[in-house]
Scaffold this active site. Sequence first.
Site: not given
Length: 167
Positions: A91, A108, A125
């Site tokens: 993450r 991202r 994701h």
Amino acid sequence: MNQAVLILIKPDGLKKSLTGNILTRLSETKLEIVAAKMARVSRELAEEHYKYLRDKPFFEELIKYLRGELHDRKKAMALIYWGKEAIKKCRELAGATNPEEAEPTSIRGAYGRILTSGLYENVIHVSSNEEEAAREIKLWFNPDEIIVDLYPTKENVIKDFKKKVWA
Ligand code: UDP
Ligand code: MG
């Protein structure tokens, strides 16, 4: 404690030819890949995957996005990374949900964008916690597609089961 995490390279990542770049970035984690495949994303799979966002105004567009309808790519790449603190590590590398708020050096931040509709097109994701990871992994993979035993399994004898094999 080893953790498993589901990673999806979303259709925008595939369309932008970012698969290699994303996998290179993820290799910085030194985690082990224990499953990988290209997957067609049915409406059922997409809706189940994002079921906790069902009430959001962007849900319908999000389902189209995950199914590849916005990118002419009806597929996603699904991988399971496994190792110590796998969720946190992945993450962090992925960056914030909103690509404009994500660290510029995160996946991202580097490759995501916001559509004029407002939807975050954010390339990958990453499961958000262990419970979600287990739910998502069981949704995207069968036990025999994963090369370690992550969760309890059972054996089903299926009579007259039809399966495609090489001719
Ligand atoms: N999303 C969006 N707008 C929002 C929140 C989420 O477009 O305000 C999209 C975005 O593509 C995101 C996905 O919905 O990756 C799932 O949202 P979640 O809150 O689970 O964020 P994530 O876990 O992906 O960071
Ligand atoms: Mg999430």
